[in-house]
Design a protein around this motif. Sequence first.
Motif, mmCIF file in Angstrom:
data_model
loop_
_atom_site.group_PDB
_atom_site.id
_atom_site.type_symbol
_atom_site.label_atom_id
_atom_site.label_comp_id
_atom_site.label_asym_id
_atom_site.label_seq_id
_atom_site.Cartn_x
_atom_site.Cartn_y
_atom_site.Cartn_z
ATOM 1 N N HIS A 254 -14.556 -43.641 25.654
ATOM 2 C CA HIS A 254 -15.989 -43.529 25.964
ATOM 3 C C HIS A 254 -16.251 -42.681 27.197
ATOM 4 C CE1 HIS A 254 -17.142 -46.142 22.733
ATOM 5 N NE2 HIS A 254 -16.185 -46.977 23.086
ATOM 6 N N GLY A 255 -15.224 -41.960 27.655
ATOM 7 C CA GLY A 255 -15.484 -40.946 28.671
ATOM 8 C C GLY A 255 -14.955 -41.229 30.066
ATOM 9 N N ALA A 256 -14.264 -42.360 30.292
ATOM 10 C CA ALA A 256 -13.685 -42.575 31.626
ATOM 11 C C ALA A 256 -12.610 -41.496 31.812
ATOM 12 C CB ALA A 256 -13.073 -43.966 31.717
ATOM 13 N N GLY A 257 -12.824 -40.629 32.778
ATOM 14 C CA GLY A 257 -11.968 -39.445 32.893
ATOM 15 C C GLY A 257 -10.614 -39.709 33.525
ATOM 16 N N VAL A 258 -10.329 -40.944 33.888
ATOM 17 C CA VAL A 258 -9.133 -41.195 34.685
ATOM 18 C C VAL A 258 -7.847 -40.847 33.941
ATOM 19 C CG1 VAL A 258 -9.121 -43.672 34.155
ATOM 20 C CG2 VAL A 258 -7.993 -42.865 36.209
ATOM 21 N N LEU A 259 -7.831 -41.058 32.633
ATOM 22 C CA LEU A 259 -6.672 -40.661 31.824
ATOM 23 C C LEU A 259 -7.169 -39.938 30.574
ATOM 24 C CD1 LEU A 259 -4.441 -43.869 31.818
ATOM 25 C CD2 LEU A 259 -4.067 -41.788 33.124
ATOM 26 N N HIS A 260 -6.311 -39.101 30.019
ATOM 27 C CA HIS A 260 -6.617 -38.427 28.767
ATOM 28 C C HIS A 260 -6.652 -39.490 27.651
ATOM 29 C CE1 HIS A 260 -5.672 -35.994 25.194
ATOM 30 N NE2 HIS A 260 -6.189 -34.994 25.854
ATOM 31 N N ILE A 301 -16.991 -49.822 32.922
ATOM 32 C CA ILE A 301 -18.106 -49.046 32.400
ATOM 33 C C ILE A 301 -17.681 -47.596 32.337
ATOM 34 C CG2 ILE A 301 -20.383 -48.166 33.059
ATOM 35 C CD1 ILE A 301 -20.956 -50.941 34.143
ATOM 36 N N ALA A 302 -17.856 -46.974 31.176
ATOM 37 C CA ALA A 302 -17.509 -45.564 31.046
ATOM 38 C C ALA A 302 -18.762 -44.781 30.700
ATOM 39 C CB ALA A 302 -16.462 -45.377 29.948
ATOM 40 N N CYS A 303 -18.893 -43.601 31.271
ATOM 41 C CA CYS A 303 -20.110 -42.829 31.050
ATOM 42 C C CYS A 303 -19.778 -41.450 30.520
ATOM 43 C CB CYS A 303 -20.867 -42.647 32.373
ATOM 44 S SG CYS A 303 -21.321 -44.209 33.111
ATOM 45 N N VAL A 333 -16.043 -29.910 16.476
ATOM 46 C CA VAL A 333 -16.558 -31.001 17.310
ATOM 47 C C VAL A 333 -16.267 -32.336 16.635
ATOM 48 C CG1 VAL A 333 -18.682 -32.054 18.213
ATOM 49 C CG2 VAL A 333 -18.392 -29.582 18.287
ATOM 50 N N GLU A 334 -15.823 -33.311 17.421
ATOM 51 C CA GLU A 334 -15.648 -34.645 16.857
ATOM 52 C C GLU A 334 -16.859 -35.489 17.208
ATOM 53 O OE1 GLU A 334 -11.945 -37.034 17.391
ATOM 54 O OE2 GLU A 334 -11.048 -35.032 17.158
ATOM 55 N N ALA A 335 -17.388 -36.208 16.220
ATOM 56 C CA ALA A 335 -18.561 -37.040 16.484
ATOM 57 C C ALA A 335 -18.180 -38.177 17.422
ATOM 58 C CB ALA A 335 -19.095 -37.599 15.174
ATOM 59 N N LEU A 336 -19.045 -38.458 18.385
ATOM 60 C CA LEU A 336 -18.826 -39.615 19.251
ATOM 61 C C LEU A 336 -19.263 -40.868 18.511
ATOM 62 C CD1 LEU A 336 -20.240 -37.918 22.438
ATOM 63 C CD2 LEU A 336 -17.832 -38.373 21.949
ATOM 64 N N LEU A 372 -29.183 -36.345 27.030
ATOM 65 C CA LEU A 372 -28.903 -37.781 26.986
ATOM 66 C C LEU A 372 -27.525 -38.058 27.588
ATOM 67 C CD1 LEU A 372 -30.092 -38.612 23.352
ATOM 68 C CD2 LEU A 372 -31.364 -38.950 25.484
ATOM 69 N N ALA A 373 -27.289 -39.320 27.873
ATOM 70 C CA ALA A 373 -25.976 -39.750 28.365
ATOM 71 C C ALA A 373 -25.632 -41.049 27.654
ATOM 72 C CB ALA A 373 -26.038 -39.976 29.869
ATOM 73 N N THR A 374 -24.369 -41.429 27.689
ATOM 74 C CA THR A 374 -24.026 -42.759 27.185
ATOM 75 C C THR A 374 -23.399 -43.576 28.304
ATOM 76 O OG1 THR A 374 -21.816 -42.111 26.460
ATOM 77 C CG2 THR A 374 -23.558 -41.983 24.830
#
Length: 435
Positions: A254-260, A301-303, A333-336, A372-374
């Motif tokens: 869900h977008g937490a950038g800490v790890l791939h 929480i991931a944004c 593109v992969e759908a979120l 928008l953001a998630t």
Amino acid sequence: MPPDPSPRPVHKFGGASLTDGPAVRRVGAILAARVHERPVAVVSAVEGVTSALDKVAQAAAEGRDELGPVRVRHRSLLAQLELDPEMLNRHFAELATVLGAIRAHRHLTGLERDHVLSFGERASARIVASYLNSIGLKAVPIDAYDLGLQSDSNHGRAKVLSQSAVRVRDALARFDGIPVITGFVAADANGRLTTLGRNGSDLSATLIGEAIGAGEVCFWKEVGGVMTADPKLVPEARTLRRMSYAEAAELTRHGAGVLHAESIQPLARARIPGRVLCVREPQDAGTLVAAEGAGREAVGIACRRNVMLARLEGNEPEAVRTKVEAALAHEGVEALHLGERGATLELLVPWSESLARALVAAAPRVSLERELATVAAVGCGAAEGALAQLATVGVDVRAQWLVGPPATRVLVLPERELALAARTLHSELFEKVPI
Ligand code: ASP
Ligand code: MG
């Protein structure tokens, strides 16, 4: 017979940990303190270099030569480390030749782009290995494809083939000293260079860890550990002591950038613990990623920013779906999120103008919302109180769904309300209970 030596650890260093002389010295100290464990090192390009090389490649396709600053960056790092400033000349000569060819035909292929990008990791592996040698630690730079890390031919987002594992394991056993391996790069069956997608060095490290049956894979960062939220958005965010593979995978998805995002799977398959550690505080325990989580519900929480929400309606829903899937495949593109709500197809994707155009053409009735953001509350499926609080502070939730496991509530909202939403959710879910 001597007892089996304990499994080797893999240590992955990101670009920010290699950004200047003092940073590389910190890396040297970390490896020196662990040399008895026979560490394997995996490195990213020096901070900012991959993006810079990408621009250099684009500029070449437009007929310009912009390599100078990248060369200076590496020479100055070599000088700061008191290493031979000519050390990378052969690599820069090869790079100049590739760029010359791109300039000549004014066009950049996926293969050429990957070839150009590969120089970031190939250079940093050599810098780190020679620095280690200069402080008396035996080390060898290794290009991952020379170890046998083989991928498909999907340039820019190649997938590593599973048969690589045996080759990598056997090849690594032959090296003496600390192998310093390039992250991010591989080669296809014909030996053509590929890259694994941005931030792919984490994935290289876990695939190599899986191949050798590593004791653990340590991800060294400038900030220590995985946090309950991005501290730039939520200053109250705290470091998580431990989390399960599934929790880490969900958080990164869900977008937490800490790890791939994909780097967790090899760890989970091989049951190898991962650790996210801080180069500035190497004694700190950081975050452990293992089979068992912390046993708490709320994880983090991931944004994600810059997404668009499309709602498509047509008399033949199947046909609409087929068109949407074709448009996604065409754009790469992969759908979120892609789901049905009654007769409406609901799609969440990173914003892209060309995809937006394709979607508008995919059905008779299409509504598109952008900017928008998630916000995904991982491990917080039943966050009723927190949702009510979001409404109270005036966050306009445009769509939401429940995914997982672990149960995760994904909220789609205007990007300008992202910080407010993240802080409100964090306060409700993480600051009212001790973690
Ligand atoms: N250097 C590559 C990038 O910046 C890979 C990585 O850093 O993991 O995307
Ligand atoms: Mg990087």
